[in-house]
Design an enzyme around this catalytic site. Structure first.
Site, PDB file in Angstrom:
ATOM      1  N   TRP A  95     -56.686 -54.071  89.992  1.00 51.23           N
ATOM      2  CA  TRP A  95     -57.736 -53.592  90.914  1.00 51.23           C
ATOM      3  C   TRP A  95     -57.448 -54.079  92.349  1.00 51.23           C
ATOM      4  CZ3 TRP A  95     -62.810 -52.309  88.299  1.00 51.23           C
ATOM      5  CH2 TRP A  95     -63.700 -51.705  89.186  1.00 51.23           C
ATOM      6  N   GLU A 105     -64.917 -62.850  94.916  1.00 53.90           N
ATOM      7  CA  GLU A 105     -64.780 -63.142  93.481  1.00 53.90           C
ATOM      8  C   GLU A 105     -65.252 -64.557  93.181  1.00 53.90           C
ATOM      9  OE1 GLU A 105     -60.787 -62.627  92.056  1.00 53.90           O
ATOM     10  OE2 GLU A 105     -61.348 -62.931  89.959  1.00 53.90           O
ATOM     11  N   ARG A 176     -57.743 -74.497  85.020  1.00 60.45           N
ATOM     12  CA  ARG A 176     -57.770 -73.038  84.787  1.00 60.45           C
ATOM     13  C   ARG A 176     -56.382 -72.456  84.536  1.00 60.45           C
ATOM     14  NH1 ARG A 176     -58.746 -70.448  90.783  1.00 60.45           N
ATOM     15  NH2 ARG A 176     -57.366 -71.841  91.923  1.00 60.45           N
ATOM     16  N   ARG A 203     -56.891 -44.435  89.136  1.00 66.35           N
ATOM     17  CA  ARG A 203     -57.260 -45.268  87.984  1.00 66.35           C
ATOM     18  C   ARG A 203     -58.048 -44.535  86.908  1.00 66.35           C
ATOM     19  NH1 ARG A 203     -53.528 -49.229  88.295  1.00 66.35           N
ATOM     20  NH2 ARG A 203     -53.538 -50.190  90.364  1.00 66.35           N
TER      21      ARG A 203
HETATM   22  C1  FAD Z   1     -50.347 -46.007  87.032  1.00 64.34           C
HETATM   23  C2  FAD Z   1     -50.034 -47.072  88.067  1.00 64.34           C
HETATM   24  C3  FAD Z   1     -48.949 -47.894  87.882  1.00 64.34           C
HETATM   25  C4  FAD Z   1     -48.627 -48.896  88.818  1.00 64.34           C
HETATM   26  N1  FAD Z   1     -47.564 -49.730  88.588  1.00 64.34           N
HETATM   27  C5  FAD Z   1     -47.280 -50.704  89.473  1.00 64.34           C
HETATM   28  C6  FAD Z   1     -46.199 -51.606  89.257  1.00 64.34           C
HETATM   29  O1  FAD Z   1     -45.487 -51.502  88.275  1.00 64.34           O
HETATM   30  N2  FAD Z   1     -45.976 -52.593  90.153  1.00 64.34           N
HETATM   31  C7  FAD Z   1     -46.721 -52.708  91.298  1.00 64.34           C
HETATM   32  O2  FAD Z   1     -46.470 -53.614  92.102  1.00 64.34           O
HETATM   33  N3  FAD Z   1     -47.770 -51.887  91.531  1.00 64.34           N
HETATM   34  C8  FAD Z   1     -48.066 -50.893  90.658  1.00 64.34           C
HETATM   35  N4  FAD Z   1     -49.134 -50.064  90.891  1.00 64.34           N
HETATM   36  C9  FAD Z   1     -49.954 -50.287  92.081  1.00 64.34           C
HETATM   37  C10 FAD Z   1     -49.645 -49.234  93.180  1.00 64.34           C
HETATM   38  O3  FAD Z   1     -48.314 -49.379  93.653  1.00 64.34           O
HETATM   39  C11 FAD Z   1     -50.621 -49.400  94.367  1.00 64.34           C
HETATM   40  O4  FAD Z   1     -50.423 -50.662  94.943  1.00 64.34           O
HETATM   41  C12 FAD Z   1     -52.061 -49.292  93.940  1.00 64.34           C
HETATM   42  O5  FAD Z   1     -52.259 -48.157  93.140  1.00 64.34           O
HETATM   43  C13 FAD Z   1     -52.959 -49.207  95.169  1.00 64.34           C
HETATM   44  O6  FAD Z   1     -52.790 -47.959  95.765  1.00 64.34           O
HETATM   45  P1  FAD Z   1     -52.843 -47.759  97.338  1.00 64.34           P
HETATM   46  O7  FAD Z   1     -51.784 -48.582  98.014  1.00 64.34           O
HETATM   47  O8  FAD Z   1     -52.794 -46.286  97.591  1.00 64.34           O
HETATM   48  O9  FAD Z   1     -54.305 -48.316  97.666  1.00 64.34           O
HETATM   49  P2  FAD Z   1     -54.805 -49.153  98.908  1.00 64.34           P
HETATM   50  O10 FAD Z   1     -54.179 -50.473  98.976  1.00 64.34           O
HETATM   51  O11 FAD Z   1     -56.306 -49.079  98.838  1.00 64.34           O
HETATM   52  O12 FAD Z   1     -54.278 -48.356 100.159  1.00 64.34           O
HETATM   53  C14 FAD Z   1     -54.745 -47.014 100.440  1.00 64.34           C
HETATM   54  C15 FAD Z   1     -53.753 -46.368 101.376  1.00 64.34           C
HETATM   55  O13 FAD Z   1     -53.751 -47.092 102.619  1.00 64.34           O
HETATM   56  C16 FAD Z   1     -52.430 -47.152 103.137  1.00 64.34           C
HETATM   57  N5  FAD Z   1     -51.984 -48.558 103.180  1.00 64.34           N
HETATM   58  C17 FAD Z   1     -52.673 -49.649 102.744  1.00 64.34           C
HETATM   59  N6  FAD Z   1     -51.968 -50.763 102.984  1.00 64.34           N
HETATM   60  C18 FAD Z   1     -50.811 -50.373 103.568  1.00 64.34           C
HETATM   61  C19 FAD Z   1     -49.658 -51.036 104.043  1.00 64.34           C
HETATM   62  N7  FAD Z   1     -49.526 -52.372 103.994  1.00 64.34           N
HETATM   63  N8  FAD Z   1     -48.667 -50.312 104.571  1.00 64.34           N
HETATM   64  C20 FAD Z   1     -48.748 -48.969 104.653  1.00 64.34           C
HETATM   65  N9  FAD Z   1     -49.799 -48.250 104.227  1.00 64.34           N
HETATM   66  C21 FAD Z   1     -50.817 -48.946 103.689  1.00 64.34           C
HETATM   67  C22 FAD Z   1     -51.549 -46.313 102.209  1.00 64.34           C
HETATM   68  O14 FAD Z   1     -51.542 -44.985 102.653  1.00 64.34           O
HETATM   69  C23 FAD Z   1     -52.294 -46.416 100.901  1.00 64.34           C
HETATM   70  O15 FAD Z   1     -51.965 -45.371 100.008  1.00 64.34           O
HETATM   71  C24 FAD Z   1     -49.446 -49.051  89.974  1.00 64.34           C
HETATM   72  C25 FAD Z   1     -50.535 -48.198  90.158  1.00 64.34           C
HETATM   73  C26 FAD Z   1     -50.831 -47.218  89.234  1.00 64.34           C
HETATM   74  C27 FAD Z   1     -52.034 -46.322  89.461  1.00 64.34           C
END
Ligand code: FAD
Length: 245
Positions: A95, A105, A176, A203
């Protein structure tokens, strides 16, 4: 039926009743700012339209669907929702990758954690998927009941060690370290609606792990009580694989 469900959901939100997920885990509505009308008002600022409140002959729902279809996302950022979530640490670990949410948290430095951990139902204990390395199969493990007991025994032993370390004066912040990732933790998570929808697209997807998907589905149902037009339009897009991620 949908209207009855929505009425029940709104009543539950009024009373801040938790929606239980994974046994003792839950999602509980805490607070929100804005609604479907906030979205259309924000969108209509683009063309310098007057503020409105009240009925609209279906125009608001159509505008919301149009905005979602064309990924005109900023109006959705004018709605903010906070949920309280109790979930296993390994779910919270996934999450917290959603960096656009704000979290607070429970501190296991400040307070001793309750003995509570997630044990999967036997039918969830399946086998490792061979081609998709992240996933499990739908085939229940032939020794699911014994495997489940192994999880219970390991968690019980870890919590016994945790309590013993604390009894012997080891600081909570170190004690912990023996706890399993199945341990329940609790947090507040706040995000704007655009980012909740993004969270849901990722998700509630079938590729997401079952244990976080059940939380995403609870949040989807609770958002429907807050922004019904938006969620109806989003679910329609999602059903056709076109919801924005
Ligand atoms: C099915 C599934 C499998 C996954 N497997 C893995 C795994 O094996 N290992 C792993 O590490 N993670 C994994 N993840 C996590 C995934 O890589 C993302 O970190 C997570 O889904 C959060 O998505 P997000 O970055 O779009 O969301 P948020 O962090 O909420 O970001 C939303 C959007 O904001 C922008 N953004 C936010 N921060 C930045 C930044 N620093 N730089 C550039 N743009 C940014 C991007 O456009 C991003 O899409 C998995 C996720 C899913 C759903």
């Amino acid at each position: 039926v949908i209207n009855e469900l929505l009425t029940a959901m709104r009543a539950a939100q009024e009373r801040r009743e938790p929606v239980y997920c994974l046994g003792a885990g839950f999602v509980r509505y805490v607070d929100h700012m804005g609604n479907d009308l906030s979205i259309v008002r924000a969108a209509r600022v683009s063309y310098n339209a007057d503020w409105r409140s009240g009925s609209d002959d279906g125009k608001d729902a159509k505008l919301i669907a149009y905005l979602l279809r064309h990924q005109h996302t900023s109006p959705f950022e004018h709605v903010t929702v906070t949920f309280e979530v109790k979930a296993p640490l390994f779910v919270l670990r996934q999450w917290h990758r959603h960096r656009t949410q704000s979290y607070s948290e429970i501190s296991a430095r400040y307070t001793e954690l309750d003995e509570g951990y997630y044990v999967p139902a036997a039918e969830q204990i399946t086998t490792q998927h061979q081609s998709n390395k992240q996933m499990r199969t739908a085939t229940v493990h032939p020794q699911a009941a014994e495997m489940r007991q192994t999880i219970v025994d390991a968690c019980d032993a870890a919590f016994a060690d945790y309590r013993e370390l604390i009894r012997c004066g080891v600081p909570r912040e170190l004690a912990r370290s023996v706890l399993p990732t199945a341990t329940y933790s609790r947090m507040f998570a706040t995000a704007n609606l655009h980012n909740w929808l993004r969270f849901l697209a990722l998700r509630s997807h079938e590729h997401a792990q079952y244990e976080i998907r059940v939380y995403a589905e609870a949040i989807l149902a609770m958002l429907t009580g807050i922004v019904p037009h938006t969620m109806a339009a989003w679910e329609e897009l999602n059903a056709h694989g076109k919801a924005s991620t």
